[in-house]
Structures are given as structure tokens and as C-alpha cells.
Design a protein around this motif. Structure first.
Motif, PDB file in Angstrom:
ATOM      1  N   LEU A 184      14.221   0.624   2.207  1.00 37.78           N
ATOM      2  CA  LEU A 184      13.413  -0.560   1.943  1.00 37.78           C
ATOM      3  C   LEU A 184      12.563  -0.912   3.155  1.00 37.78           C
ATOM      4  N   LYS A 185      13.163  -0.873   4.344  1.00 42.67           N
ATOM      5  CA  LYS A 185      12.416  -1.187   5.556  1.00 42.67           C
ATOM      6  C   LYS A 185      11.298  -0.171   5.791  1.00 42.67           C
ATOM      7  N   GLU A 186      11.592   1.091   5.531  1.00 44.84           N
ATOM      8  CA  GLU A 186      10.556   2.114   5.721  1.00 44.84           C
ATOM      9  C   GLU A 186       9.412   1.915   4.733  1.00 44.84           C
ATOM     10  N   ALA A 187       9.761   1.620   3.485  1.00 40.42           N
ATOM     11  CA  ALA A 187       8.732   1.456   2.459  1.00 40.42           C
ATOM     12  C   ALA A 187       7.818   0.275   2.749  1.00 40.42           C
ATOM     13  N   LEU A 188       8.392  -0.802   3.312  1.00 40.24           N
ATOM     14  CA  LEU A 188       7.612  -2.008   3.559  1.00 40.24           C
ATOM     15  C   LEU A 188       7.111  -2.122   4.992  1.00 40.24           C
ATOM     16  N   SER A 189       7.432  -1.139   5.802  1.00 40.91           N
ATOM     17  CA  SER A 189       6.917  -1.058   7.187  1.00 40.91           C
ATOM     18  C   SER A 189       7.294  -2.280   8.019  1.00 40.91           C
ATOM     19  N   PHE A 190       8.575  -2.614   8.053  1.00 38.86           N
ATOM     20  CA  PHE A 190       9.045  -3.670   8.928  1.00 38.86           C
ATOM     21  C   PHE A 190      10.395  -3.257   9.521  1.00 38.86           C
ATOM     22  N   THR A 191      10.838  -3.980  10.530  1.00 34.76           N
ATOM     23  CA  THR A 191      12.075  -3.604  11.215  1.00 34.76           C
ATOM     24  C   THR A 191      13.137  -4.688  11.229  1.00 34.76           C
ATOM     25  N   HIS A 192      12.756  -5.966  11.107  1.00 37.19           N
ATOM     26  CA  HIS A 192      13.722  -7.053  11.220  1.00 37.19           C
ATOM     27  C   HIS A 192      13.551  -8.068  10.092  1.00 37.19           C
ATOM     28  N   THR A 235       0.821  -1.206   0.000  1.00 35.47           N
ATOM     29  CA  THR A 235       0.000   0.000   0.000  1.00 35.47           C
ATOM     30  C   THR A 235       0.848   1.246   0.000  1.00 35.47           C
ATOM     31  N   ILE A 236       2.152   1.091  -0.244  1.00 33.39           N
ATOM     32  CA  ILE A 236       3.038   2.240  -0.308  1.00 33.39           C
ATOM     33  C   ILE A 236       2.960   2.827  -1.712  1.00 33.39           C
ATOM     34  N   ASP A 237       2.446   4.055  -1.834  1.00 36.29           N
ATOM     35  CA  ASP A 237       2.172   4.635  -3.140  1.00 36.29           C
ATOM     36  C   ASP A 237       3.383   4.663  -4.052  1.00 36.29           C
ATOM     37  N   GLY A 250      14.982  -8.419  -5.501  1.00 36.82           N
ATOM     38  CA  GLY A 250      16.177  -8.581  -4.707  1.00 36.82           C
ATOM     39  C   GLY A 250      16.604  -7.275  -4.094  1.00 36.82           C
ATOM     40  N   ALA A 251      15.692  -6.283  -4.026  1.00 43.41           N
ATOM     41  CA  ALA A 251      15.972  -4.980  -3.440  1.00 43.41           C
ATOM     42  C   ALA A 251      17.158  -4.318  -4.108  1.00 43.41           C
ATOM     43  N   ALA A 252      17.333  -4.590  -5.397  1.00 42.48           N
ATOM     44  CA  ALA A 252      18.485  -4.038  -6.086  1.00 42.48           C
ATOM     45  C   ALA A 252      18.259  -2.627  -6.577  1.00 42.48           C
ATOM     46  N   MET A 253      17.049  -2.091  -6.373  1.00 38.24           N
ATOM     47  CA  MET A 253      16.745  -0.819  -6.993  1.00 38.24           C
ATOM     48  C   MET A 253      16.618   0.341  -6.043  1.00 38.24           C
ATOM     49  N   LEU A 254      16.144   0.122  -4.824  1.00 33.22           N
ATOM     50  CA  LEU A 254      15.911   1.234  -3.923  1.00 33.22           C
ATOM     51  C   LEU A 254      17.219   1.802  -3.403  1.00 33.22           C
ATOM     52  N   GLY A 255      17.277   3.093  -3.216  1.00 36.98           N
ATOM     53  CA  GLY A 255      18.329   3.671  -2.410  1.00 36.98           C
ATOM     54  C   GLY A 255      19.463   4.293  -3.158  1.00 36.98           C
TER      55      GLY A 255
END
Length: 510
Positions: A322-330, A5-7, A17-22
Motif C-alpha cells: 500500500l505504501k509503495e502504491a501510494l508513494s508515502f512512508t509514514h 497515478t499508479i496504473d 480501508g486498505a482491505a484489498m491489497l496484499g
């Protein structure tokens, strides 16, 4: 099939593989200079002149919501897809029947020496209009801070926007009076969002198969860019099986055959608890590792090269974002970012998509359900197969006495693998580099698409996904696709169109 639900977060960013964010390397120069990079000034002028037509093409297509899971507008969706590719120059266009919803096939003979295959999907995911800030079929244009003007609508990012962007490239090439540098073979299905249950039948229809076997590779247009001037190249994808496990009093022969008053639990067995007990046998106590008998016996571990690609990708991305976008911490087991990404690529999964029994509305309703359903998806890695996995799941349940628990497979396919040295992959790398975009290679998409149908016999050609568009919230409310970018590192519609022009020409020189 992941929901977000992250716009401004593309659901596929994680499963790539989280290769794109950041904090990846920025573009060598902003997209304002894109026009000078390729030497296709006439085609760019045509793409700019045709931009409004391209926008309308996306908007009109999104307005026709073909949803396989709801059997909504499926014949209409196939017919519309056929008209779209006829308009783009394809001939011999056919609507091809299957046991389920139809596919669309066509060819474009440019008299070239080399041939590229195209895979499209015309179906989209379901939606709840009440969850959206604007109607999901209206395609309203909205300004997003730091991004630009985006089109909101179901299917804009997944995948009608990127697919229409490729078609825009064909229109621009023709409008500029140029010939295509490659021949094209086109195949679209309407069941991708339900696990492509009849895609192999479609791809092996005799005339379709003959066309596909002429191809050097098959490409799916996709929004592969991130916000930092990077684009991902996937060397494969996990396979998937979508299924239901059903426990019922009728099949079990115990408990009620219909919902009854909950006070009777003291004297009656519960199909809902029966299902829970069956589910608990499928994974480790923490729910993170499949323990289905024999599940890992054919799993191919990642190679050292594949692990190195993942480590390189993580160095050019931001774990915090990535953690902020997906709302998790661990991460699972408190793994490091690098190790979590390796696990993401390497591990097969058993996931509960949905779990339903009895009453789920407001307040309580004292019943003992006569039926319970778990919707599962199983992600497969090389060298697992759908047939093997389904057989092992059934045998696992039967061995533990759950013969009565129904296993209803609705769709699925095997994993996909493509060589890093294939001409298709080399063309993708070369195109991105030419345009000043960092290509991040990753061993596989942790999500799934039915490319394995192409990489395996009898087709046996490499596959890949390519594109410089940007979109997000696929499968979620307010799904969007970028039209006009204000970020110099991110391509808007015209620049994304031109990336396909570059790619088609790069294919003939790699």
C-alpha cells in the motif's frame, strides 16, 4: 475523489480501508473453475458469446464523456443511459429532470416476489489528454504484466465498466432463456462526480420514490476485487461536502478589487493572505484534525465490532504494498498500520483540494491578487449531516470575523450506514464465499457515494456495492478496467459478469 497515478492501483483500495491489497487469502480455486461453481452453464455460454458485444458496450459508452463539472454531454449522457437500460430489458424508462442535470429511471418487472434497486452514475471526471499514454476516449486494449488485457479510458473503472458488466449479466440471462429471479428498479444520476447536488430531488420524485420503496436493498455495481482473491463489502460510506471558500477585495471591502502590482502590498491588504488566515482556523497546526467549533459533538465513534472488522482486514492486506502504491512512508502521527486504518474509518476530515490566487504560470508575475479561492472537501461520519456541517463552518468563520469570506457549496450528502445483518449484505457475503472469494467486511468506505439518500427517510432501505471486476487509476490518467485476466485470482469480464448472475440468484435465498 482521491487522485492516483499508479496504473495498477485502484484509488478506492485505500478508501475502502486498505482491505484489498496484499497477502489476503487466495481463491479456493482459480477462476478457470468458476464455471463449475454456479450451475449456470447456459448463462455462462451466453455471456461468453456476448463478450464482444459487452466490450463494445463499454467502449461506446466511454466514448461519450458526460462531465458534469464542465457541463459536457449531459443531456446526451442521460439519453444514452436510457437507451442502454432499454436494451437490457427495462421498461417505463424516463429521463427525469432536476434543478441540475437529469437522471434516468426505469423498472424491470420479472414477476418475482422480491425487488432489488440499482444505482448507476453516467457522469465521469475531467481529464487532461496530454497526461494519458493513449487518448482517454479511445478505449485501447493494453496488456498489463501479471494482470492481463485491460481497457484504458476515462470512466472504464469509475463506473461505466462495472455498470456495463452488470448489464452484460442481464443480457446473458435473457439470451439463455432464463427469467430474472428478482424485479429491478433502476436509478442513475449525472452529478455524482460533483457531489450529487440534486440527487435527493431525483430520488424523491414521486414515481421514483414509489419504485425505490418497493426495494429490499439498492446495489451499485463496482469493481470491488483485489489482486489476491479478496473482495470488500462496505457497511457504509462517509458523507461529503464540496465547497469553495472565496476571499476577495470586493466582498471584504479591503485590498484591491482586481489584481494590482505587488509593490502596493506595503499599502494595501491582501485577499490571498485573508483566505490563508481563515483556512488556518479550520484545522490543528499540523493540518490533521478539524477544529471547527462543534465539529465532533455528534460524531459517532467506531464500535468494538467495527474496529474488529478493520483489524481483521489489515491482517489480510499488505502495508508495504500500500505504501509503495501510494508513494508515502509514514502514516499520520507515525501510527501503526492497524491504527491508521481505524483512524481512516473513524475521523471526519477537512481537506484542501485546490488553492488558487493570482498568477500560477512559469516564472514570477509581480501582482497582488484581488481574489483567492480554496476548494475544499469535508468528509463526514455518522452522525454528522451536511446541513449541520455547513452551518457550523459558516458560524465558525463568522465568529472569527471572516464574515466576508464566501462559502459556496457545490454538492454533498450525508454518511451512509447499512446493517451487517441486512439481506443485501448477507447475499453479498454468501455470493463471494460461494465463488471462493474472501469477503472482507469494513465499517465504511472512507470515500463517499450518495447511498445515504437511500438509507435515510423517506426511502429507508439498505445499500451496498458489489462486483468482482478489477480496475484502477480512477480520476487519474490511464484509468483502466480488466477485460481478460491472466491472474487466476482475478476475474475478467465474463467471470465478473457471472458474479452478478450469482448475486441476483443469491438474493432470493438469503
Amino acid at each position: 475523489m482521491t487522485r492516483s497515478t499508479i496504473d495498477q492501483f485502484n484509488r478506492r483500495d485505500l478508501i475502502r480501508g486498505a482491505a484489498m491489497l496484499g497477502a489476503g487469502a487466495a481463491l479456493a480455486s482459480p477462476f478457470g473453475a468458476f464455471a463449475q461453481k454456479g450451475g449456470f452453464d447456459d448463462v455462462r455460454k451466453a455471456a461468453e458469446a456476448g463478450k464482444e458485444a459487452s466490450v463494445k458496450r463499454i467502449r461506446d459508452w466511454v466514448a461519450l464523456d458526460s462531465i458534469a463539472a464542465e457541463n459536457r454531454n449531459m443531456p446526451e449522457g442521460a439519453a444514452y443511459m436510457a437507451e442502454l437500460i432499454k436494451d437490457a430489458g427495462f421498461s417505463g424508462v424516463q429521463i427525469v429532470p432536476t434543478k441540475g442535470h437529469p437522471g434516468v429511471f426505469g423498472t424491470l418487472d420479472a414477476g418475482a416476489k422480491r425487488t432489488l434497486g440499482l444505482y448507476f452514475m453516467y457522469d465521469v471526471k475531467q481529464y487532461d489528454a496530454a497526461e494519458w499514454t493513449s487518448p482517454p476516449l479511445d478505449c485501447r486494449m493494453v496488456d498489463r504484466k501479471g494482470l492481463g488485457s485491460v481497457m484504458i479510458g476515462r470512466g472504464t473503472a469509475n463506473h461505466k465498466g462495472p455498470e456495463a458488466t452488470f448489464l452484460a449479466a442481464l443480457h446473458a440471462i435473457r439470451a439463455a432463456g432464463r427469467k430474472l429471479p428478482v424485479n429491478l428498479v433502476f436509478l442513475a444520476e449525472g452529478e455524482e462526480e460533483i457531489g450529487s447536488p440534486n440527487f435527493r430531488q431525483l430520488a424523491t420524485t414521486p414515481n421514483v420514490l414509489a419504485g425505490l420503496k418497493r426495494c429490499e436493498g439498492i446495489m451499485m455495481p463496482t469493481a470491488m476485487a483485489d489482486l489476491e482473491g479478496n473482495a470488500t463489502i462496505e457497511l457504509g460510506a462517509k458523507g461529503i461536502i464540496e465547497l469553495e471558500l472565496v476571499a476577495s477585495g470586493e466582498k471584504w471591502g479591503r485590498g484591491p478589487r482586481k489584481d494590482v502590482h505587488s509593490s502596493l502590498k506595503a499599502a494595501l491588504d491582501s485577499p490571498a493572505w485573508r483566505l490563508v488566515q481563515a483556512l488556518q482556523t479550520l484545522v490543528s497546526p499540523d493540518g490533521n484534525t478539524p477544529v471547527i467549533d462543534g465539529w465532533f459533538e455528534n460524531v459517532r465513534p467506531l464500535t468494538d465490532r467495527e474496529k474488529a472488522l478493520i483489524r481483521e482486514a489489515t491482517r489480510h492486506s499488505s502495508e508495504a504494498q500500500l505504501k509503495e502504491a501510494l508513494s508515502f512512508t509514514h502514516w499520520i502521527d507515525n501510527l501503526s498500520y492497524e491504527d491508521a486504518m481505524i483512524r481512516l474509518m473513524q475521523e471526519p476530515t477537512v481537506n484542501i483540494e485546490g488553492l488558487v490566487a493570482g498568477y500560477t504560470g512559469p516564472g514570477g508575475k509581480t501582482i497582488l491578487p484581488g481574489r483567492a479561492v480554496a476548494k475544499l472537501d469535508l468528509r463526514l461520519v455518522p452522525n454528522q449531516t451536511r446541513t449541520e456541517a455547513v452551518g457550523k463552518l459558516r458560524a465558525h468563520l463568522d465568529k472569527r470575523g471572516f464574515n466576508d469570506v464566501e462559502l459556496n457549496v457545490s454538492g454533498g450528502y450525508d454518511p451512509t450506514e447499512t446493517s451487517e445483518t441486512s439481506s443485501l449484505t448477507r447475499a453479498e457475503v454468501a455470493t463471494y464465499r460461494k465463488l471462493g472469494v474472501r469477503p472482507n467486511l469494513t465499517p465504511r468506505l472512507a470515500g463517499s457515494w450518495p447511498g445515504g439518500t437511500f438509507t435515510q427517510p423517506p426511502v429507508s432501505v439498505p445499500v451496498g456495492r458489489f462486483g468482482l471486476g478489477y480496475g484502477g487509476a480512477a480520476h487519474a490518467p490511464d484509468e483502466f478496467y480488466l477485460i481478460d485476466s491472466v491472474n487466476p485470482k482475478v476475474a475478467g469480464l465474463v467471470d465478473a459478469t457471472m458474479a452478478h448472475v450469482e448475486f441476483l440468484h443469491m438474493l432470493v435465498s438469503t
